[in-house]
Write an enzyme that holds these catalytic residues in place. Structure first.
Site, PDB file in Angstrom:
ATOM      1  N   ASP A 238       4.290   2.484 -10.734  1.00  0.00           N
ATOM      2  CA  ASP A 238       3.140   1.579 -10.663  1.00  0.00           C
ATOM      3  C   ASP A 238       2.444   1.429 -12.001  1.00  0.00           C
ATOM      4  O   ASP A 238       1.805   0.398 -12.253  1.00  0.00           O
ATOM      5  CB  ASP A 238       2.165   2.087  -9.603  1.00  0.00           C
ATOM      6  N   ASN A 248       3.214   6.896  -9.681  1.00  0.00           N
ATOM      7  CA  ASN A 248       3.986   6.353  -8.576  1.00  0.00           C
ATOM      8  C   ASN A 248       3.433   6.917  -7.274  1.00  0.00           C
ATOM      9  O   ASN A 248       2.507   7.737  -7.275  1.00  0.00           O
ATOM     10  CB  ASN A 248       5.476   6.679  -8.738  1.00  0.00           C
TER      11      ASN A 248
HETATM   12  C1  LIG Z   1       8.638  -1.335  -7.448  1.00  0.00           C
HETATM   13  S1  LIG Z   1       7.023  -0.779  -7.438  1.00  0.00           S
HETATM   14  C2  LIG Z   1       6.996   0.069  -5.948  1.00  0.00           C
HETATM   15  C3  LIG Z   1       5.941   1.120  -5.933  1.00  0.00           C
HETATM   16  O1  LIG Z   1       4.739   0.636  -5.315  1.00  0.00           O
HETATM   17  C4  LIG Z   1       4.447   1.489  -4.220  1.00  0.00           C
HETATM   18  O2  LIG Z   1       3.095   1.674  -4.001  1.00  0.00           O
HETATM   19  P1  LIG Z   1       2.368   0.818  -2.815  1.00  0.00           P
HETATM   20  O3  LIG Z   1       3.295   0.813  -1.630  1.00  0.00           O
HETATM   21  O4  LIG Z   1       1.075   1.581  -2.588  1.00  0.00           O
HETATM   22  O5  LIG Z   1       2.129  -0.561  -3.401  1.00  0.00           O
HETATM   23  C5  LIG Z   1       5.113   2.793  -4.595  1.00  0.00           C
HETATM   24  O6  LIG Z   1       4.386   3.502  -5.553  1.00  0.00           O
HETATM   25  C6  LIG Z   1       6.410   2.274  -5.130  1.00  0.00           C
HETATM   26  O7  LIG Z   1       7.167   3.169  -5.892  1.00  0.00           O
END
Ligand SMILES: CSC[C@H]1O[C@H](OP(=O)(O)O)[C@H](O)[C@@H]1O
Length: 336
Positions: A238, A248
């Site tokens: 992230d 992440n």
């Molecule tokens: C390819 S970025 C995906 C990344 O985003 C997720 O967070 P969220 O579900 O809270 O938006 C997670 O950290 C993933 O690795």
């Protein structure tokens, strides 16, 4: 007013422009139901971002850019109103750098008018699939070079597939490459408490692609490595600091510790748009704290006693020294 559409089959992009509105796949409805939402205002889009109906760093980059375009059409000639909307969009979730990056990139065209802002948002989306394919191809090559020469058993966390991007995916993009090459035995997918992006979204994507997988409780990952059931760990990101520290989904840091203990490659895959070069290291990354109810309830059902409090950080930071490689479309980051 947001419109909800139930759709059979698949929609090619996770998020897209839809004639004056922003269309998203509603990730809160998956896997029970495949639905799209048509968001006509910045406030509707912010709400969708905050409840993770649209989520994942690259998808948030597109959301930031498209939301800025939405505002530019709603406030033609009123730059201050658009900039106020843009600030609220950028602040909707603090950790993924792509959200504010997408907003800033769209704003570079504001003086040319709303059509130009939209054109920039569309250019960003067109780039997204290309850069994620390249980053994940490079990461797959690295793993084939470092891992045993047989089909691999890959563990991943949260969802870093096409649902987290405009298209293709990052960590799951590696899975698609390995699967196509006949070099994937199975995917171990962490369920990823508390919002279960792994159990709900990664499982859905892997099933849709016909990739063999097994879900596992997040707490089982370290012992699976200890029992020799995992060859490598591949995750998304992230926000990546200039020194290679990575923010992440919560639980990533523990996976990196376990992978290091067992001598397994731990690879992060992300587009360069997830790199925050202004940040010298991960110490300055703001970690989103979410509502306690996401921990005390599961799928809306209370599991903890009334009054229970919870610690619910949505992300953690993995130091660069625990990461085998951060791989972007330009190769390993930071470059040697
Ligand atoms: C390819 S970025 C995906 C990344 O985003 C997720 O967070 P969220 O579900 O809270 O938006 C997670 O950290 C993933 O690795």
């Amino acid at each position: 007013m947001a419109g909800r559409h139930r759709r059979g089959g698949t929609v090619r992009r996770t998020i897209d422009w839809d004639g004056g509105a922003v269309m998203i796949i509603d990730q809160c409805a998956l896997p029970a139901s495949f639905e799209t939402l048509r968001l006509t205002t910045v406030d509707e889009l912010i709400g969708a971002i905050r409840r993770l109906a649209v989520r994942g760093a690259p998808a948030l980059g597109a959301a930031g850019a498209l939301g800025t375009a939405l505002s530019a059409f709603r406030h033609p000639g009123d730059a201050e109103a658009v900039r106020a909307d843009a600030r609220r969009l950028a602040d909707a979730r603090p950790t993924a750098v792509n959200l504010s990056w997408g907003v800033r990139r769209a704003l570079t065209r504001l003086a040319e008018g709303p059509e130009a802002v939209l054109a920039e948002a569309k250019a960003l989306m067109d780039e997204d699939e290309r850069v994620n394919r390249e980053a994940s191809r490079r990461a797959a090559e690295l793993l084939l070079d470092r891992c045993p020469s047989r089909p691999l058993r890959l563990l991943t966390h949260c969802n870093a597939g096409r649902l987290a991007t405009v298209g293709w995916g990052t960590a799951l993009g590696v899975v698609w490459h390995l699967h196509e090459a006949g070099r994937l035995e199975y995917v171990f997918a962490d369920e990823t408490r508390p919002l279960l992006q792994g159990a709900r979204l990664t499982a859905w994507e892997l099933a849709e692609a016909g990739v063999p997988y097994r879900l596992l409780p997040d707490s089982a990952a370290a012992s699976a490595m200890a029992r020799g059931l995992v060859d490598c760990v591949v995750v998304g990101a992230d926000r990546i600091a200039a020194n290679g520290d990575v923010a992440n989904k919560i639980g990533t840091y523990g996976l990196a510790l376990a992978a290091a203990r067992h001598g397994l490659p731990f690879v992060v895959v992300a587009p360069m748009s997830t790199v925050d070069k202004e940040l010298p290291d991960g110490g300055g990354i703001v970690i989103e704290e979410r509502d306690a109810g996401e921990v005390t309830c599961v799928a809306g059902q209370r599991v903890a006693p009334p009054g229970a409090t919870a610690y619910n950080p949505a992300f953690d930071v993995t130091p660069a020294e625990l990461i085998t490689a951060v791989v972007t479309e330009h190769g390993i980051f930071p470059p040697a």
